[in-house]
Write a protein that holds these residues in place. Sequence first.
Motif, PDB file in Angstrom:
ATOM      1  N   ILE A   1      -8.294   7.631  -3.129  1.00  0.00           N
ATOM      2  CA  ILE A   1      -7.649   8.135  -1.911  1.00  0.00           C
ATOM      3  C   ILE A   1      -7.446   9.636  -2.052  1.00  0.00           C
ATOM      4  CG2 ILE A   1      -5.545   8.049  -0.503  1.00  0.00           C
ATOM      5  CD1 ILE A   1      -5.308   5.135  -1.257  1.00  0.00           C
TER       6      ILE A   1
ATOM      7  N   PHE B   1       0.827  -1.204   0.000  1.00  0.00           N
ATOM      8  CA  PHE B   1       0.000   0.000   0.000  1.00  0.00           C
ATOM      9  C   PHE B   1       0.865   1.258   0.000  1.00  0.00           C
ATOM     10  CE2 PHE B   1      -2.576   3.379   1.811  1.00  0.00           C
ATOM     11  CZ  PHE B   1      -3.785   3.212   1.141  1.00  0.00           C
ATOM     12  N   ASP B   2       1.909   1.286   0.816  1.00  0.00           N
ATOM     13  CA  ASP B   2       2.780   2.461   0.875  1.00  0.00           C
ATOM     14  C   ASP B   2       3.526   2.660  -0.438  1.00  0.00           C
ATOM     15  OD1 ASP B   2       1.994   2.971   3.431  1.00  0.00           O
ATOM     16  OD2 ASP B   2       3.660   1.911   4.374  1.00  0.00           O
TER      17      ASP B   2
ATOM     18  N   GLU C   1       2.534  10.032   9.058  1.00  0.00           N
ATOM     19  CA  GLU C   1       3.459   8.911   9.147  1.00  0.00           C
ATOM     20  C   GLU C   1       4.829   9.278   8.603  1.00  0.00           C
ATOM     21  OE1 GLU C   1       1.450   5.974   6.904  1.00  0.00           O
ATOM     22  OE2 GLU C   1       0.274   5.230   8.574  1.00  0.00           O
TER      23      GLU C   1
ATOM     24  N   GLU D   1      -6.479   0.558   2.631  1.00  0.00           N
ATOM     25  CA  GLU D   1      -5.225  -0.049   3.065  1.00  0.00           C
ATOM     26  C   GLU D   1      -5.449  -1.507   3.486  1.00  0.00           C
ATOM     27  OE1 GLU D   1      -1.495   1.005   6.063  1.00  0.00           O
ATOM     28  OE2 GLU D   1      -3.212   2.362   5.896  1.00  0.00           O
ATOM     29  N   LYS D   2      -6.559  -1.768   4.157  1.00  0.00           N
ATOM     30  CA  LYS D   2      -6.876  -3.134   4.590  1.00  0.00           C
ATOM     31  C   LYS D   2      -7.135  -4.036   3.380  1.00  0.00           C
ATOM     32  CE  LYS D   2      -6.843  -2.557   9.104  1.00  0.00           C
ATOM     33  NZ  LYS D   2      -5.819  -3.235   9.925  1.00  0.00           N
TER      34      LYS D   2
ATOM     35  N   THR E   1       2.897   7.126   2.204  1.00  0.00           N
ATOM     36  CA  THR E   1       2.476   7.146   3.601  1.00  0.00           C
ATOM     37  C   THR E   1       1.624   8.373   3.869  1.00  0.00           C
ATOM     38  OG1 THR E   1       4.503   8.301   4.164  1.00  0.00           O
ATOM     39  CG2 THR E   1       4.497   5.910   4.424  1.00  0.00           C
ATOM     40  N   LYS E   2       0.844   8.309   4.938  1.00  0.00           N
ATOM     41  CA  LYS E   2       0.035   9.458   5.350  1.00  0.00           C
ATOM     42  C   LYS E   2       0.963  10.560   5.855  1.00  0.00           C
ATOM     43  CE  LYS E   2      -2.545   7.067   8.184  1.00  0.00           C
ATOM     44  NZ  LYS E   2      -3.580   6.704   9.171  1.00  0.00           N
TER      45      LYS E   2
ATOM     46  N   VAL F   1      -5.788  -3.768   0.403  1.00  0.00           N
ATOM     47  CA  VAL F   1      -4.477  -4.074  -0.175  1.00  0.00           C
ATOM     48  C   VAL F   1      -3.755  -5.108   0.683  1.00  0.00           C
ATOM     49  CG1 VAL F   1      -2.207  -3.143  -0.779  1.00  0.00           C
ATOM     50  CG2 VAL F   1      -4.263  -1.836  -1.314  1.00  0.00           C
ATOM     51  N   ASN F   2      -3.834  -4.947   2.003  1.00  0.00           N
ATOM     52  CA  ASN F   2      -3.155  -5.883   2.912  1.00  0.00           C
ATOM     53  C   ASN F   2      -3.712  -7.295   2.797  1.00  0.00           C
ATOM     54  OD1 ASN F   2      -1.569  -3.817   3.810  1.00  0.00           O
ATOM     55  ND2 ASN F   2      -2.704  -3.468   5.701  1.00  0.00           N
TER      56      ASN F   2
ATOM     57  N   ARG G   1      -9.191   5.909   4.207  1.00  0.00           N
ATOM     58  CA  ARG G   1      -7.878   5.420   3.778  1.00  0.00           C
ATOM     59  C   ARG G   1      -7.597   4.042   4.392  1.00  0.00           C
ATOM     60  NH1 ARG G   1      -2.770   7.547   2.030  1.00  0.00           N
ATOM     61  NH2 ARG G   1      -1.050   6.290   2.823  1.00  0.00           N
ATOM     62  N   VAL G   2      -8.017   3.865   5.655  1.00  0.00           N
ATOM     63  CA  VAL G   2      -7.761   2.591   6.344  1.00  0.00           C
ATOM     64  C   VAL G   2      -8.468   1.442   5.631  1.00  0.00           C
ATOM     65  CG1 VAL G   2      -7.935   1.352   8.530  1.00  0.00           C
ATOM     66  CG2 VAL G   2      -7.531   3.813   8.537  1.00  0.00           C
TER      67      VAL G   2
END
Length: 427
Positions: free
Chosen positions: A427, A4-5, A14, A201-202, A10-11, A204-205, A197-198
């Motif tokens: 995003i 994802f990054d 972060e 991200e989930k 990154t945010k 993609v994870n 965004r989370v």
Amino acid sequence: MALFDRLFGTKPDEAVDQSVLFEQGEEDAAIDPEWDRLSQDAILEEDEKEAGKVVSSMLEKPEQEAQKQRTMDIMERYYAEKAALAARVKEAQESGQDISIQTKEVVESVSTEEPVLPQESEQEKYERSLEKTRKGFGERLNEFFANFRSVDEDFFEELEELLILSDVGVQVASTLTEDLRYEAKLQKAKKASDLQRVILEKLVNIYEKDGRFNEEINMQAGLTVMLFVGVNGVGKTTSIGKLAYKYRQAGKKVMLVAADTFRAGAVAQLAEWGRRVEVPVVMGPEKSDPASVVFDGMEKALAENVDILMIDTAGRLQNKDNLMAELEKIGRIVKRVLPDAPHETLLAVDASTGQNALVQAKEFSKITPLTGLVLTKIDGTARGGVVLAIRQELDIPVKFIGFGEKIDDIGEFSSEEFMRGLLEGLI
């Protein structure tokens, strides 16, 4: 760095604290005075690289847009000319004129040859073919966040339903929703937008899992044998033909085997693809034993130093026991000739069937060990999320993806390009 990054960065919160780096630099400089000069040179060099990337991006975007516009103009002229041809032939029919003479005159005056389009990059193919999925998911997600201002139980229930409707599968939807409940408590999220965004991200994870995608094709130094399975109508034979063209263009010596001997149409279709892409096809008499045709193909491929042998098999999933026996026999014959083959056993699934593709993958994985999937017809559907469901529930990697109808509209699967094409702009 996580997938994802790598895709979306990154945010802001972060990002690395620059003051910490500065303090660390001062400490290092005190130990070694040469450090300060070297670090400054490195920073300048990095800045130049980043600036170069930005400038390249700025220069590329107008050219990409111009190329897309040229493509649209070409296609518009092409279809306008085809419409004009059809209209004039119809007019000739209605007026009772000699169609053959009239058609000849029309063809001479209207060029209806297939247009030569600008070459697409792999990334552009992913973006184009995933547009419907991306828009469908994006519209649902945007509407969802517009309806919810706060994070409560209704929020999570509606999100789970949205994910299921997006064909990511019940298990993926359930897992992701539970993870988000925990994340919301951890972050003390109050607004729905805090979790947008989370969520992505989930997703993609879920695809990334342990970071091992297993997408590489198991190519051999000598003969590589690929066995293709899948129900009728999913685009299996067409995919084989396109891959034959792809590898032949790459300089490989390719041969095809028509082992779906009980369906005359399947043999004829593969033979036509062989003629079209100038690749030999091994065939047997109608309704002959598929294993015997495969044996002939294996022997011939080894004798003629073929690089890649692709075997087309039957897809009669409704007659599971017979199909299992047939595939097992084919497998034994292949191994008798070449003990480490087949090197790939690939299931072709039609992305437009959504969760039905997941069901087929489950059933075929019971019949024969699968090394990967060929994902077809992704460009004509909004159900590309099924890839996440198959990855989560069966852990079978996608190895090839079909982008459209053109002969070169197939490629080796890339997780990064797929996830970028699926989530870009959300995003």
